[in-house]
Design a protein around this motif. Structure first.
Motif, PDB file in Angstrom:
ATOM      1  N   GLU A   1       0.804  -1.137  -0.089  1.00 44.93           N
ATOM      2  CA  GLU A   1      -0.056   0.069   0.130  1.00 44.93           C
ATOM      3  C   GLU A   1       0.826   1.220  -0.059  1.00 44.93           C
ATOM      4  O   GLU A   1       0.192   2.185   0.477  1.00 44.93           O
ATOM      5  CB  GLU A   1      -0.821  -0.057   1.007  1.00 44.93           C
ATOM      6  CG  GLU A   1      -1.873  -1.214   1.059  1.00 44.93           C
ATOM      7  CD  GLU A   1      -3.081  -1.066   0.001  1.00 44.93           C
ATOM      8  OE1 GLU A   1      -3.179   0.180  -0.335  1.00 44.93           O
ATOM      9  OE2 GLU A   1      -3.373  -1.942  -0.370  1.00 44.93           O
ATOM     10  N   TRP A   2       2.151   0.971  -0.270  1.00 43.15           N
ATOM     11  CA  TRP A   2       2.996   2.254  -0.546  1.00 43.15           C
ATOM     12  C   TRP A   2       3.723   2.536  -1.893  1.00 43.15           C
ATOM     13  O   TRP A   2       3.834   1.309  -2.668  1.00 43.15           O
ATOM     14  CB  TRP A   2       3.932   1.885   0.603  1.00 43.15           C
ATOM     15  CG  TRP A   2       3.828   2.197   2.167  1.00 43.15           C
ATOM     16  CD1 TRP A   2       3.173   1.140   2.638  1.00 43.15           C
ATOM     17  CD2 TRP A   2       3.707   3.162   2.903  1.00 43.15           C
ATOM     18  NE1 TRP A   2       3.052   1.552   4.016  1.00 43.15           N
ATOM     19  CE2 TRP A   2       3.250   2.820   3.957  1.00 43.15           C
ATOM     20  CE3 TRP A   2       4.290   4.537   2.713  1.00 43.15           C
ATOM     21  CZ2 TRP A   2       3.063   3.696   5.249  1.00 43.15           C
ATOM     22  CZ3 TRP A   2       4.089   5.395   3.870  1.00 43.15           C
ATOM     23  CH2 TRP A   2       3.585   4.954   5.117  1.00 43.15           C
ATOM     24  N   LEU A   3       3.874   3.768  -2.329  1.00 41.14           N
ATOM     25  CA  LEU A   3       4.752   4.128  -3.280  1.00 41.14           C
ATOM     26  C   LEU A   3       6.109   4.557  -2.694  1.00 41.14           C
ATOM     27  O   LEU A   3       6.079   5.534  -1.802  1.00 41.14           O
ATOM     28  CB  LEU A   3       4.027   4.930  -4.214  1.00 41.14           C
ATOM     29  CG  LEU A   3       4.865   5.780  -5.169  1.00 41.14           C
ATOM     30  CD1 LEU A   3       5.448   4.731  -6.365  1.00 41.14           C
ATOM     31  CD2 LEU A   3       4.147   6.925  -5.986  1.00 41.14           C
ATOM     32  N   LEU A   4       7.091   4.056  -3.276  1.00 42.55           N
ATOM     33  CA  LEU A   4       8.409   4.639  -2.769  1.00 42.55           C
ATOM     34  C   LEU A   4       9.275   5.073  -3.951  1.00 42.55           C
ATOM     35  O   LEU A   4       9.200   4.553  -5.103  1.00 42.55           O
ATOM     36  CB  LEU A   4       9.358   3.480  -2.129  1.00 42.55           C
ATOM     37  CG  LEU A   4       8.593   2.692  -1.010  1.00 42.55           C
ATOM     38  CD1 LEU A   4       9.510   1.570  -0.441  1.00 42.55           C
ATOM     39  CD2 LEU A   4       8.275   3.574   0.036  1.00 42.55           C
ATOM     40  N   TYR A   5       9.840   6.312  -3.890  1.00 36.54           N
ATOM     41  CA  TYR A   5      10.632   6.908  -4.886  1.00 36.54           C
ATOM     42  C   TYR A   5      11.704   7.823  -4.450  1.00 36.54           C
ATOM     43  O   TYR A   5      11.568   8.429  -3.317  1.00 36.54           O
ATOM     44  CB  TYR A   5       9.814   7.590  -5.930  1.00 36.54           C
ATOM     45  CG  TYR A   5       9.013   8.755  -5.504  1.00 36.54           C
ATOM     46  CD1 TYR A   5       9.701  10.046  -5.739  1.00 36.54           C
ATOM     47  CD2 TYR A   5       7.767   8.875  -4.860  1.00 36.54           C
ATOM     48  CE1 TYR A   5       9.014  11.211  -5.186  1.00 36.54           C
ATOM     49  CE2 TYR A   5       7.034   9.933  -4.531  1.00 36.54           C
ATOM     50  CZ  TYR A   5       7.926  11.201  -4.804  1.00 36.54           C
ATOM     51  OH  TYR A   5       7.055  12.555  -4.330  1.00 36.54           O
TER      52      TYR A   5
ATOM     53  N   PRO B   1       1.765   6.967   1.297  1.00 33.35           N
ATOM     54  CA  PRO B   1       0.648   5.739   1.590  1.00 33.35           C
ATOM     55  C   PRO B   1      -0.505   6.154   0.409  1.00 33.35           C
ATOM     56  O   PRO B   1      -0.885   7.177   0.320  1.00 33.35           O
ATOM     57  CB  PRO B   1       0.211   6.282   2.966  1.00 33.35           C
ATOM     58  CG  PRO B   1       0.299   7.825   3.054  1.00 33.35           C
ATOM     59  CD  PRO B   1       1.798   7.966   2.257  1.00 33.35           C
ATOM     60  N   LEU B   2      -0.598   4.994  -0.214  1.00 31.73           N
ATOM     61  CA  LEU B   2      -1.696   5.023  -1.406  1.00 31.73           C
ATOM     62  C   LEU B   2      -3.175   5.525  -1.015  1.00 31.73           C
ATOM     63  O   LEU B   2      -3.879   5.969  -1.730  1.00 31.73           O
ATOM     64  CB  LEU B   2      -1.617   3.791  -2.205  1.00 31.73           C
ATOM     65  CG  LEU B   2      -0.166   3.581  -3.107  1.00 31.73           C
ATOM     66  CD1 LEU B   2      -0.005   2.234  -3.609  1.00 31.73           C
ATOM     67  CD2 LEU B   2       0.201   4.788  -3.786  1.00 31.73           C
ATOM     68  N   GLY B   3      -3.397   5.018   0.182  1.00 31.18           N
ATOM     69  CA  GLY B   3      -4.644   5.455   0.722  1.00 31.18           C
ATOM     70  C   GLY B   3      -4.783   6.871   1.009  1.00 31.18           C
ATOM     71  O   GLY B   3      -5.800   7.608   0.909  1.00 31.18           O
ATOM     72  N   GLU B   4      -3.737   7.714   1.410  1.00 36.51           N
ATOM     73  CA  GLU B   4      -3.690   8.974   1.707  1.00 36.51           C
ATOM     74  C   GLU B   4      -2.467   9.490   0.824  1.00 36.51           C
ATOM     75  O   GLU B   4      -1.412  10.073   1.617  1.00 36.51           O
ATOM     76  CB  GLU B   4      -3.749   9.248   3.277  1.00 36.51           C
ATOM     77  CG  GLU B   4      -4.887   8.828   3.954  1.00 36.51           C
ATOM     78  CD  GLU B   4      -6.261   9.545   3.505  1.00 36.51           C
ATOM     79  OE1 GLU B   4      -6.121  10.666   3.133  1.00 36.51           O
ATOM     80  OE2 GLU B   4      -7.341   9.018   3.860  1.00 36.51           O
ATOM     81  N   PRO B   5      -2.421   9.786  -0.341  1.00 39.58           N
ATOM     82  CA  PRO B   5      -1.181  10.243  -1.019  1.00 39.58           C
ATOM     83  C   PRO B   5      -0.930  11.513  -0.395  1.00 39.58           C
ATOM     84  O   PRO B   5       0.361  11.810  -0.682  1.00 39.58           O
ATOM     85  CB  PRO B   5      -1.667  10.096  -2.554  1.00 39.58           C
ATOM     86  CG  PRO B   5      -3.279  10.235  -2.826  1.00 39.58           C
ATOM     87  CD  PRO B   5      -3.499   9.417  -1.240  1.00 39.58           C
ATOM     88  N   ASP B   6      -1.758  12.369  -0.092  1.00 39.75           N
ATOM     89  CA  ASP B   6      -1.221  13.857   0.191  1.00 39.75           C
ATOM     90  C   ASP B   6      -0.476  13.688   1.666  1.00 39.75           C
ATOM     91  O   ASP B   6       0.130  14.753   1.896  1.00 39.75           O
ATOM     92  CB  ASP B   6      -2.778  14.678   0.429  1.00 39.75           C
ATOM     93  CG  ASP B   6      -3.311  15.169  -0.797  1.00 39.75           C
ATOM     94  OD1 ASP B   6      -2.752  15.004  -1.885  1.00 39.75           O
ATOM     95  OD2 ASP B   6      -4.401  14.939  -0.891  1.00 39.75           O
TER      96      ASP B   6
END
Length: 698
Positions: free
Chosen positions: A482-486, A513-518
């Protein structure tokens, strides 16, 4: 489709060469696009489109090269077409009634009998898989595979078969063929190996044949011997890139990507086809094989582009290999040059863009600006095309903007599709070769699959979430759970340069956190970023802070993203950048092992793809809480310990895909380094070598 075009007439409306314009938004190119997802209806329509494209390219090239006097004005005249398929700029038009071939719109739901109408049986996610695949259930080509008790190694255009239980070589076979004089013939590079059932498929590329070459073998699991079953050639104008893989296997389906120049496809003899290879004395030049791409399988561009490519996805049924037969069906999309393929167990995704080389080349952009043109700094239109594996005729698309960084910029998780996009602007200086690239907004697209449709329209801003910037440089990104890392690195996988007394500062890693990308957070690191890998529900990040060695950080992705531990590998430097170079295993108690190729010379870190010297394999242990223990490295046997051999490499002697892999089979630990396999045992503080097998020993 537009019904009017600009025509030079009288001096009425001013036109300036400095108008902001990308190559994709020229009206003549937009006129050749159709927002509705349509295939070409017949040969005539395809040939007419290619002819119009060529004329538009010549017109635009001449227009851009002309010396434009700001005092000269050109009129704008809107002309209503008599025939919507005829451009008065290009040809003498007749009325629609005078054209004996009507036009029929073919949407993205053209139905045809499919071999995938029944449920798939995914076989690549079983216990035999030893490849660090991006998607579970989707096998990717690699240089080492497991089949039962055997390890298969692809090296030097040959397959080596080793029984990993007895550590004995059981067979060796050349993938390439030889002519009547014994000289090698066939492909130039043998890069990817896949397995399906008892079959081995080697994907390669032949410049002489202008074809992707698929060599099929069968393994006898009783004695570990291999027999050749056949060679198939799929006409293609290029292979895939240095990071992505051209092939995937899902169940009994082989997926392969091939690109074509649309102008080359006007001649039917140049159309993609598949044929079985036969020796030259038996080959009939008239037999071009079975066509796998009809113009009615080619989707027209949904936006304008100056240098379009026919991006083709072929699906080949591996179920017929027992009968020495390989049948393929293809679907193609016309878009700009750049494209990335991502495959999930359910869908094939192809991310495309309207931009061409003219928009990304600093030389072209800066020369155009010198001449008075202002390049468009806005992100170009893009589209992600989707081919459902079970219903390959129900093609649809998602409108986006910008370009993806690589295949790891996309993922499908259950019923949602996610991707990361951006666009680089070019800042020109007094010399174009000193020009700088500045990354624009990094944007996340996260939509349900039902948002894909059969019509392209400019995406609204609500589809994109702008994410925090990171330093310019090579971009690394990965979706993990459920995460995006970059993050980014400033050098090509090498330690950063620093003057004595400098204090290292890292921009850190962004965790979204993909559920709350902000709520994206910056995770402090003690090093820059060279690699991001998924490890169960957590992640591994590698990089350097100086020239003392590689640092590996274990990233705990629970409620928040945080570094659980970091380990320095003193005097060791990462030597391969491909995702398959890394591998790991997690045992039932939560402990695990990981490994990756390293070298002892700093100047060889992040070495280029044509550096084929053997690497070592560094191993680390990790605990359920993410604590790391360096177990040191395993090196190839020194030359003085090897038996003399007359072994020589004849073809494919550059290891573009690397040559070293950590391998985990149950509790067993193995290392492939060039043409040597090592069996090892992980102790508390080190890895102990048990046995070695030289695959080239006579």
């Amino acid at each position: 489709m537009r019904l009017g075009l600009l025509a030079a007439a009288c001096l009425l409306v001013p036109f300036s060469a400095a108008q902001a314009q990308g190559t994709w938004d020229h009206p003549y190119l937009e006129d050749l696009a159709t927002p509705d997802l349509q295939t070409f209806e017949d040969e005539r329509e395809f040939r007419r489109w290619v002819r119009d494209l060529r004329r538009a390219q010549r017109y635009i090239t001449g227009e851009n090269r002309a010396e434009i006097d700001p005092e000269i004005y050109v009129a704008s005249l809107r002309v209503e077409r008599q025939d919507p398929d005829c451009s008065p700029l290009y040809e003498d038009c007749v009325s629609a009634e005078g054209d004996d071939a009507g036009t029929v719109v073919v949407t993205g739901t053209r139905m045809r009998q499919s071999s995938l109408s029944s449920p798939m049986s995914v076989t690549t996610a079983d216990a035999e898989s030893i490849t660090n695949n991006q998607s579970a259930g989707v096998d990717e080509g690699d240089i080492v595979k497991r089949m039962g008790d055997y390890l298969l190694v692809l090296q030097d255009g040959r397959i080596f078969v080793a029984n990993f239980r007895t550590m004995e070589l059981t067979d060796r076979i050349d993938v390439y063929r030889t002519d009547e004089d014994g000289d090698p013939i066939g492909a130039d590079w043998y890069d990817e190996m896949l397995v399906q059932g008892d079959h081995i498929i080697i994907a390669a590329y032949s410049y002489e044949d202008d074809a992707s070459e698929l060599s099929v073998f069968r393994l006898n699991r009783d004695n570990g011997t291999i027999e050749r079953r056949g060679v198939f050639l799929i006409s293609s104008e290029d292979y895939y890139d240095v990071d992505n893989y051209a092939t995937r296997v899902i169940g009994d389906q082989l997926v392969i990507y091939t690109p074509y120049d649309p102008q080359d496809l006007v001649n039917r003899r140049n159309r993609p086809s598949i044929r079985r290879w036969v020796p030259s004395e038996e080959f009939d030049d008239e037999d071009r094989g079975r066509a796998i791409l009809d113009v009615r399988d080619i989707y027209r561009p949904v936006f304008g582009t100056f240098d379009p490519i026919v991006h083709t996805i072929s699906r080949c049924d591996l179920g017929g290999l027992d009968e020495d037969n390989l049948t393929c069906e293809s679907t193609a999309f016309i878009a700009g040059e750049a494209a990335e393929m991502f495959v999930s167990p359910e869908n094939i995704f192809l991310a495309t863009t309207a931009a061409s080389y003219n928009d990304t080349s600093s030389y072209r952009v800066c020369r155009a600006r010198e001449a008075g043109f202002e390049a468009n700094t806005e992100a170009p239109p893009g589209a992600v095309f989707r081919i459902p594996m079970r219903r390959p005729d129900e093609v649809d698309l998602l409108a986006v903007r910008g370009v993806v960084f690589d295949q790891f910029s996309m993922e499908q998780q259950r019923s949602r599709f996610r991707m990361l996009t951006s666009w680089q602007d070019i800042t020109c200086t007094d010399s174009w070769w000193r020009s700088e690239r500045e990354r624009g907004d990094i944007e996340l697209v996260d939509v349900p699959l039902v948002r894909f449709g059969t019509r392209y329209s400019e995406p609204d801003d609500g589809r994109f979430t702008t994410l925090p910037e990171v330093d310019d440089g090579f971009f690394e990104n990965r979706f993990v759970g459920e995460w995006l890392l970059y993050g980014s690195r400033t050098r090509y996988g090498r330690p950063p340069e620093a003057e004595e007394g400098d204090v290292f500062e890292s921009s850190g890693l962004m965790a979204v956190p993909l559920g709350e990308p902000d709520d994206a957070q910056r995770v402090p690191l003690s090093h820059e970023i060279t690699r991001i890998e998924s490890l169960g529900g957590d992640a591994i990040v590698t990089g350097y802070r100086d020239d003392t060695g590689l640092i590996i950080s274990y990233l705990d992705l629970a409620e928040t993203a945080q570094v659980a531990d970091a380990a320095l590998l003193p005097g060791r430097f990462e030597s391969e950048s491909r995702s398959h170079a890394f591998n790991a295993t997690i045992y039932a108690d939560g402990d695990g092992l990981m490994g990756l190729p390293t070298v002892r010379s700093e100047h060889e870190s992040g070495r280029y793809y044509w550096r084929s010297d053997n690497s070592d394999i560094s191993f680390l242990r990790f605990s359920p809480s993410g604590q790391l223990t360096d177990l040191s490295d395993v090196s190839p046997a020194p030359p003085e310990d090897k038996r003399e051999s007359e072994y020589e490499c004849e073809v494919s002697c550059v290891d573009w895909y690397g040559n070293a892999r950590p391998i985990f089979i149950g509790e067993g630990v193995y290392a492939l380094m060039g043409t040597e396999i090592v069996e090892a045992r992980a102790l508390e503080d080190r890895v102990e070598v048990l046995r070695r097998l030289d695959l080239t020993a006579e």
